[in-house]
Motif scaffolding. Structure first.
Motif, PDB file in Angstrom:
ATOM      1  N   LEU A  28       1.684   5.350   0.476  1.00  0.00           N
ATOM      2  CA  LEU A  28       1.421   6.434   1.673  1.00  0.00           C
ATOM      3  C   LEU A  28       0.044   7.041   1.212  1.00  0.00           C
ATOM      4  CD1 LEU A  28       4.930   7.883   1.588  1.00  0.00           C
ATOM      5  CD2 LEU A  28       4.035   6.005   3.116  1.00  0.00           C
ATOM      6  N   SER A  29      -0.336   7.462   2.490  1.00  0.00           N
ATOM      7  CA  SER A  29      -1.867   8.153   2.511  1.00  0.00           C
ATOM      8  C   SER A  29      -1.611   9.393   1.968  1.00  0.00           C
ATOM      9  CB  SER A  29      -2.306   8.316   3.968  1.00  0.00           C
ATOM     10  OG  SER A  29      -2.518   7.246   4.636  1.00  0.00           O
ATOM     11  N   GLY A  30      -2.581  10.004   1.189  1.00  0.00           N
ATOM     12  CA  GLY A  30      -2.426  11.144   0.477  1.00  0.00           C
ATOM     13  C   GLY A  30      -2.904  12.237   1.259  1.00  0.00           C
TER      14      GLY A  30
ATOM     15  N   PRO B 159      -5.416  15.119   2.726  1.00  0.00           N
ATOM     16  CA  PRO B 159      -6.859  15.294   2.998  1.00  0.00           C
ATOM     17  C   PRO B 159      -7.535  16.064   1.712  1.00  0.00           C
ATOM     18  CG  PRO B 159      -5.819  15.471   5.040  1.00  0.00           C
ATOM     19  CD  PRO B 159      -4.650  15.635   4.065  1.00  0.00           C
TER      20      PRO B 159
ATOM     21  N   PRO C 239       0.765  -1.195   0.164  1.00  0.00           N
ATOM     22  CA  PRO C 239       0.000  -0.047  -0.193  1.00  0.00           C
ATOM     23  C   PRO C 239       0.745   1.293   0.037  1.00  0.00           C
ATOM     24  CG  PRO C 239      -0.890  -1.472   1.632  1.00  0.00           C
ATOM     25  CD  PRO C 239       0.667  -2.109   1.191  1.00  0.00           C
TER      26      PRO C 239
END
Length: 298
Positions: A122-124, A126, A120
């Motif tokens: 990295l989180s983007g 917001p 997975p």
């Protein structure tokens, strides 16, 4: 203008030098040896002269060991007439040539197999706040919650006013005698009285007179049976205005009829029942009754 050199002449010159060297070198070596040690050296025969290779026919094919190769053309065809020599030792490696031009692109290969699922990412960051959605449907009613704790005791209230019970007006009367009206009309009076709160009902005249203005409920019931051409035709009137009615034609069996109404009365308004022509009431004080009461004072 520069001097142009014939490549065939260059080849012939080189070949002549090689031939002379091959035949003279052994002789010169023998002479030198004789000169350096004439007294002690035994006489030696001169070395044999190397045989000259026969000239090849112009039609004889060249071999891989030929000194001159067929890929070096000569305008006079002299390369076919050169003598044959053995292959010498390999020369040193030449320097690397200039890289060739890029080849033309190949055809697209077949589609490869699907690779393994990657890790997975990295989180983007917001995203921006979206628009407010529509109100959803009302959900099902939830279960009854637990009973809450008792609240704190409230502050003592102000003393109340003196209680005055509301005024009341109600009556219930009956008629036990037979009543027959052949023509015209007649107010129905009553010879039995069960309730008369406020004495607003006069059972002898059959008239109720309003003492307390407000909303009133009235109901009346009468019984009839076959009696020639007579039936029931009874009106309820307020100040001589019909508000409700019972009507039944002659029948060959016993029947009972009931009617009710609600009216607003002012002080002094009169209410009564009127029997019209061709009415016959079968006397029974428990069956022929007239009732009324105050619903709400105004």
């Amino acid at each position: 203008m520069g001097v142009q050199t014939n490549p065939c002449l260059v080849v012939l010159a080189a070949y002549s030098l090689i031939l002379i060297q091959a035949n003279i070198t052994p002789v010169l070596a023998h002479v030198i040896n004789q000169t350096e040690s004439p007294a002690t050296a035994a006489p030696q025969a001169p070395p044999p002269v190397a045989p000259v290779a026969p000239v090849r026919s112009a039609m004889q094919p060249l071999q891989a060991t030929d000194l001159l190769t067929a890929d070096k053309p000569c305008s006079h065809g002299l390369e076919r007439q050169m003598p044959y020599f053995g292959m010498g030792a390999p020369g040193p490696s030449g320097s690397a040539g200039i890289p060739g031009l890029p080849g033309a692109g190949g055809a697209q290969g077949a589609r490869g197999e699907r690779g393994d699922r990657g890790e997975p990412g990295l989180s983007g960051f917001p995203g921006s706040k979206g628009d407010k959605g529509d109100i959803g449907a009302v959900g099902p009613q939830g279960l009854v919650g637990l009973e809450g704790l008792n609240g704190t005791k409230g502050v003592k209230g102000e003393p109340g006013r003196d209680y005055t019970p509301p005024s009341m007006s109600a009556f219930h009367v009956g008629q036990s005698s037979n009543l027959q009206v052949t023509s015209g009309s007649q107010i129905i009076s009553f010879n039995a009285q069960y309730i008369n709160i406020g004495d607003d009902m006069s059972q002898h005249t059959g008239v109720f007179t309003c003492r307390i203005p407000g909303l009133y409920y009235f109901t009346y019931t009468f019984r009839a049976y076959s009696h020639g051409s007579y039936g029931l035709n009874i009106d309820l009137l307020v100040n001589n205005v019909v508000k409700s009615q019972i009507y039944m034609t002659a029948m060959s069996k016993h029947l009972m009829q009931t009617q009710s109404t609600i009216v607003t009365l002012r002080v002094g308004d009169d209410v009564w029942l009127k029997a019209n022509a061709n009415t016959y009431i079968n006397g029974d004080d428990e069956m022929n009754v007239f009732s009324g009461y105050l619903i709400n004072a105004i």
